[in-house]
Design a protein around this motif. Sequence first.
Motif, PDB file in Angstrom:
ATOM      1  N   GLY A 384       0.824  -1.204   0.000  1.00  0.00           N
ATOM      2  CA  GLY A 384       0.000   0.000   0.000  1.00  0.00           C
ATOM      3  C   GLY A 384       0.859   1.254   0.000  1.00  0.00           C
ATOM      4  N   ARG A 385       0.283   2.352  -0.425  1.00  0.00           N
ATOM      5  CA  ARG A 385       1.028   3.605  -0.550  1.00  0.00           C
ATOM      6  C   ARG A 385       1.512   4.133   0.798  1.00  0.00           C
ATOM      7  NH1 ARG A 385       1.184   6.068  -5.360  1.00  0.00           N
ATOM      8  NH2 ARG A 385      -0.072   5.187  -7.037  1.00  0.00           N
ATOM      9  N   LYS A 386       0.766   3.858   1.842  1.00  0.00           N
ATOM     10  CA  LYS A 386       1.152   4.377   3.150  1.00  0.00           C
ATOM     11  C   LYS A 386       2.369   3.643   3.742  1.00  0.00           C
ATOM     12  CE  LYS A 386      -3.428   6.065   4.487  1.00  0.00           C
ATOM     13  NZ  LYS A 386      -4.511   5.991   5.509  1.00  0.00           N
ATOM     14  N   ASN A 387       2.693   2.515   3.181  1.00  0.00           N
ATOM     15  CA  ASN A 387       3.799   1.714   3.722  1.00  0.00           C
ATOM     16  C   ASN A 387       5.006   1.656   2.786  1.00  0.00           C
ATOM     17  OD1 ASN A 387       2.504   0.814   6.202  1.00  0.00           O
ATOM     18  ND2 ASN A 387       1.156  -0.393   4.870  1.00  0.00           N
ATOM     19  N   GLN A 388       5.153   2.666   1.949  1.00  0.00           N
ATOM     20  CA  GLN A 388       6.271   2.658   0.994  1.00  0.00           C
ATOM     21  C   GLN A 388       7.632   2.719   1.699  1.00  0.00           C
ATOM     22  OE1 GLN A 388       5.864   4.953  -2.799  1.00  0.00           O
ATOM     23  NE2 GLN A 388       3.952   5.674  -1.876  1.00  0.00           N
ATOM     24  N   PHE A 421      21.444   4.085   0.510  1.00  0.00           N
ATOM     25  CA  PHE A 421      20.520   4.795   1.402  1.00  0.00           C
ATOM     26  C   PHE A 421      19.516   3.856   2.049  1.00  0.00           C
ATOM     27  CE2 PHE A 421      20.210   9.628   0.766  1.00  0.00           C
ATOM     28  CZ  PHE A 421      21.595   9.749   0.770  1.00  0.00           C
ATOM     29  N   ARG A 422      19.327   4.088   3.335  1.00  0.00           N
ATOM     30  CA  ARG A 422      18.224   3.464   4.057  1.00  0.00           C
ATOM     31  C   ARG A 422      17.032   4.410   4.020  1.00  0.00           C
ATOM     32  NH1 ARG A 422      19.896  -0.958   7.010  1.00  0.00           N
ATOM     33  NH2 ARG A 422      22.161  -1.193   7.278  1.00  0.00           N
ATOM     34  N   ALA A 423      15.890   3.929   4.491  1.00  0.00           N
ATOM     35  CA  ALA A 423      14.680   4.765   4.485  1.00  0.00           C
ATOM     36  C   ALA A 423      14.887   6.020   5.324  1.00  0.00           C
ATOM     37  CB  ALA A 423      13.494   3.958   5.000  1.00  0.00           C
ATOM     38  N   GLU A 424      15.583   5.875   6.453  1.00  0.00           N
ATOM     39  CA  GLU A 424      15.782   7.031   7.319  1.00  0.00           C
ATOM     40  C   GLU A 424      16.662   8.100   6.669  1.00  0.00           C
ATOM     41  OE1 GLU A 424      19.545   5.481  10.018  1.00  0.00           O
ATOM     42  OE2 GLU A 424      17.502   5.171  10.770  1.00  0.00           O
ATOM     43  N   ASP A 425      17.570   7.663   5.783  1.00  0.00           N
ATOM     44  CA  ASP A 425      18.412   8.629   5.066  1.00  0.00           C
ATOM     45  C   ASP A 425      17.563   9.488   4.126  1.00  0.00           C
ATOM     46  OD1 ASP A 425      20.918   7.776   6.159  1.00  0.00           O
ATOM     47  OD2 ASP A 425      20.770   5.997   4.901  1.00  0.00           O
ATOM     48  N   TYR A 426      16.612   8.858   3.452  1.00  0.00           N
ATOM     49  CA  TYR A 426      15.717   9.625   2.579  1.00  0.00           C
ATOM     50  C   TYR A 426      14.816  10.548   3.394  1.00  0.00           C
ATOM     51  CZ  TYR A 426      16.961   7.039  -1.636  1.00  0.00           C
ATOM     52  OH  TYR A 426      17.634   6.510  -2.712  1.00  0.00           O
ATOM     53  N   THR A 427      14.400  10.075   4.570  1.00  0.00           N
ATOM     54  CA  THR A 427      13.547  10.916   5.414  1.00  0.00           C
ATOM     55  C   THR A 427      14.302  12.159   5.885  1.00  0.00           C
ATOM     56  OG1 THR A 427      12.279   8.988   6.157  1.00  0.00           O
ATOM     57  CG2 THR A 427      12.169  10.966   7.525  1.00  0.00           C
ATOM     58  N   LYS A 428      15.598  11.990   6.195  1.00  0.00           N
ATOM     59  CA  LYS A 428      16.411  13.142   6.585  1.00  0.00           C
ATOM     60  C   LYS A 428      16.552  14.129   5.430  1.00  0.00           C
ATOM     61  CE  LYS A 428      19.196  10.710  10.048  1.00  0.00           C
ATOM     62  NZ  LYS A 428      20.550  10.189  10.372  1.00  0.00           N
ATOM     63  N   TYR A 430      14.400  14.356   2.585  1.00  0.00           N
ATOM     64  CA  TYR A 430      13.147  14.845   2.025  1.00  0.00           C
ATOM     65  C   TYR A 430      12.036  15.025   3.060  1.00  0.00           C
ATOM     66  CZ  TYR A 430      15.362  13.270  -2.321  1.00  0.00           C
ATOM     67  OH  TYR A 430      16.235  13.076  -3.367  1.00  0.00           O
ATOM     68  N   SER A 431      12.349  14.919   4.348  1.00  0.00           N
ATOM     69  CA  SER A 431      11.337  14.865   5.391  1.00  0.00           C
ATOM     70  C   SER A 431      10.537  13.579   5.175  1.00  0.00           C
ATOM     71  CB  SER A 431      10.461  16.114   5.364  1.00  0.00           C
ATOM     72  OG  SER A 431       9.579  16.106   6.462  1.00  0.00           O
ATOM     73  N   LYS A 432       9.305  13.528   5.608  1.00  0.00           N
ATOM     74  CA  LYS A 432       8.526  12.292   5.461  1.00  0.00           C
ATOM     75  C   LYS A 432       7.814  12.217   4.116  1.00  0.00           C
ATOM     76  CE  LYS A 432       4.426  14.217   7.758  1.00  0.00           C
ATOM     77  NZ  LYS A 432       3.473  14.024   8.864  1.00  0.00           N
ATOM     78  N   TYR A 433       7.966  13.272   3.325  1.00  0.00           N
ATOM     79  CA  TYR A 433       7.206  13.350   2.070  1.00  0.00           C
ATOM     80  C   TYR A 433       8.023  12.807   0.902  1.00  0.00           C
ATOM     81  CZ  TYR A 433       4.469  16.390   5.058  1.00  0.00           C
ATOM     82  OH  TYR A 433       3.729  16.889   6.098  1.00  0.00           O
ATOM     83  N   THR A 438      10.138   9.369  -5.873  1.00  0.00           N
ATOM     84  CA  THR A 438      11.279  10.208  -5.479  1.00  0.00           C
ATOM     85  C   THR A 438      12.591   9.482  -5.691  1.00  0.00           C
ATOM     86  OG1 THR A 438       9.833  11.040  -3.709  1.00  0.00           O
ATOM     87  CG2 THR A 438      12.144  11.709  -3.642  1.00  0.00           C
ATOM     88  N   VAL A 439      12.593   8.174  -5.471  1.00  0.00           N
ATOM     89  CA  VAL A 439      13.843   7.401  -5.483  1.00  0.00           C
ATOM     90  C   VAL A 439      13.875   6.401  -6.638  1.00  0.00           C
ATOM     91  CG1 VAL A 439      14.019   7.646  -2.990  1.00  0.00           C
ATOM     92  CG2 VAL A 439      12.928   5.598  -3.921  1.00  0.00           C
ATOM     93  N   LEU A 440      13.074   6.624  -7.651  1.00  0.00           N
ATOM     94  CA  LEU A 440      12.919   5.652  -8.735  1.00  0.00           C
ATOM     95  C   LEU A 440      14.231   5.333  -9.455  1.00  0.00           C
ATOM     96  CD1 LEU A 440      10.685   3.983 -10.097  1.00  0.00           C
ATOM     97  CD2 LEU A 440      10.402   5.836 -11.748  1.00  0.00           C
ATOM     98  N   SER A 441      15.159   6.281  -9.429  1.00  0.00           N
ATOM     99  CA  SER A 441      16.415   6.072 -10.166  1.00  0.00           C
ATOM    100  C   SER A 441      17.219   4.875  -9.641  1.00  0.00           C
ATOM    101  CB  SER A 441      17.280   7.330 -10.115  1.00  0.00           C
ATOM    102  OG  SER A 441      17.556   7.686  -8.776  1.00  0.00           O
TER     103      SER A 441
END
Length: 660
Positions: A384-388, A421-428, A430-433, A438-441
């Motif tokens: 689901g989209r909320k659990n990406q 990158f881990r998920a937390e690295d992307y959150t740092k 891009y924030s939570k959005y 965003t990371v398709l590359s």
Amino acid sequence: MDQLFNRKYIIQGLFVLLALTLLGRLFYIQVASDKYFLDANNNALRKKFIYPARGVITDRNGKVLAQNQPTYDLMVTPNEVKPFDTLSLCNIIGITMEDFRKKFHKAVVQSRYQASIFQKLLSIQTYATLQERMANYNGFEVQKRTIRYYPDSIGGQLLGYIKEVNQTEIERHAGYYKPGDYIGKSGLEKQYEVELRGTKGVKNMLYNAYNVVQGSYADGKFDSLAIAGEQLTTTVDVELQKLGEQLLANKVGSIVAIEPNTGEILAFVSSPGYDPNMMVGRETGNNYMKIFSNPYRPFFIRPIKGRYSPGSAFKPVDALIALQDGVVNESTTVFCPGYYIAGNRRFKCDHASGDGSVAVRKSIARSCNVYFYDIFARMMLKKGRKNQHKAYEEWQEKVRKFGIGDTLGIDFPGESAYKLFRAEDYTKRYSKYWGYTTVLSVAIGQGEITTTPLQMANIMAIIANKGYYITPHLVKGIGNDRHIDAKYKEKHYVGVDAKHFGPVIDGMQDAVNSPIGTAKESMIPNILMCGKTGTVQNTHGKNHSVFIGFAPRDNPKIAIAVIVENGGYGGAYAAPMASFITEKYLTDSLKGRRINGATIEQYKSDNLLPVLKDKVPKQKPRADTSKVDTTKKTNPLKSTVATNQFNKTAVVPKNNATTE
């Protein structure tokens, strides 16, 4: 009262016992033991260290890569030096009087009472002349040792070099070394220093008043023999190493070849390199500065430090994870119109007209970006989209099992681990959005995913083995029994069932052996090779040429990764070079054949060194040759923009490459 009287005699008894113990020890020191006599008579007795032969280094077939040759050091003990004809000594060893004064002052500062090196690396001829006159030079003596010699003058970064120890190294090794000793400073010489150095021997030599040796004290009772260092049998094939260095001459890049079922590294080529014999002898210091100051950085070890986006080399990994996750199967098709729409963004495929309907096999053969964008999106949205974010975290953990995002643990100093990158690295960042768009590359090996050439070759070993790898290593065995650490025999499984490797390998086979494949330039007569080309975008100039693969398809014997910076598209340089290396290893020959209309000699002679900033000529921009249609046969592109001041040197400055 009696109790006090008894205590008095007890205390007196203890003092008597202590006095007897001290007297007994003094008697042992002065009369019974010669050890202290030796220490107290350094004017007549000297400890002479016997340096062991350093362990020989060979290739996997026993061909010598590093051996020893004799040399001599002139030692001086300042407190024992008496007036003598200094000019005669200077003439023999080839120094000036000014040099003599500097060297003697240095020895005095170091120690007046201990021998230190006055002049190192004397030739046999100088040693012979000096020995005839040693009686004239009180306080001086000659010490024999060996220095390295590299018969084939290859593998500078692989073998490394030895150099004099510094104070930090003396302290780190608990007193084994003393000033003037040598130690491995880089490469295998450093990694296996303890095994290679052996054990020093000691002779207690008796000298008379005329500085003439009288022989070993007490008939050698207190002497010990030197023990030679252990032989290192490497995993490298010297013929592959030579060929790789020849192909990458006057180019920047790397070749890593691995035997998949053992993890043994067959070739470890970093270019530009240097002749290891430049780091031996009296000119070592000058040569070191020449190599160090070379703007192409020959000391940079690309196989374990080169930072590259894996690009197309990553697509097979992404496909395997998707198949294991069950988001697609080998028959699942994706339609490619030449682009992919994700949210309000449009991502191009390498083939503008599109690849039509593709499944996993064709997507790998054609290197279809759209297919891999699509399967990545499915993996990110499966919960689901909320659990990406959670889905991405699970995905990157699976990627790490393929040896990306951390070091592999090769038996070689200085291996780099570049970040995944881990998920937390992307959150740092891009924030939570953020989401998959965003990371398709990363789906096609771009963006926040970088690897080394060693990691790329290891990915091919995993696919060749259908699910596991053994930690890549450069030493096959140590000593006569050829023992190695057990960790270099352990299998590391990546968590993908063997059945899923079939369609991925089919696609890699087609990439090399079918008309639609992107790696046709790596096709080898009578050998079924599987592989993948890649193009690494380079912000400093022409794109980098990449190829990864293994052969033969059944019972693979070699997995390989080739990167040629400024080489254009993958089929221009990397794929042909990989085919030459593979053919040489599997057949022990190179048939006369042309690729892209050029012979192997043309590939060896091409100069692709990047132009230095202060050497760039003013001219009109030229067309980007990395965009050449891979279905057309074109000759390798000649370049004469830079020349190499060493026979094997040159390195690109910092690489900020991403992959196409």
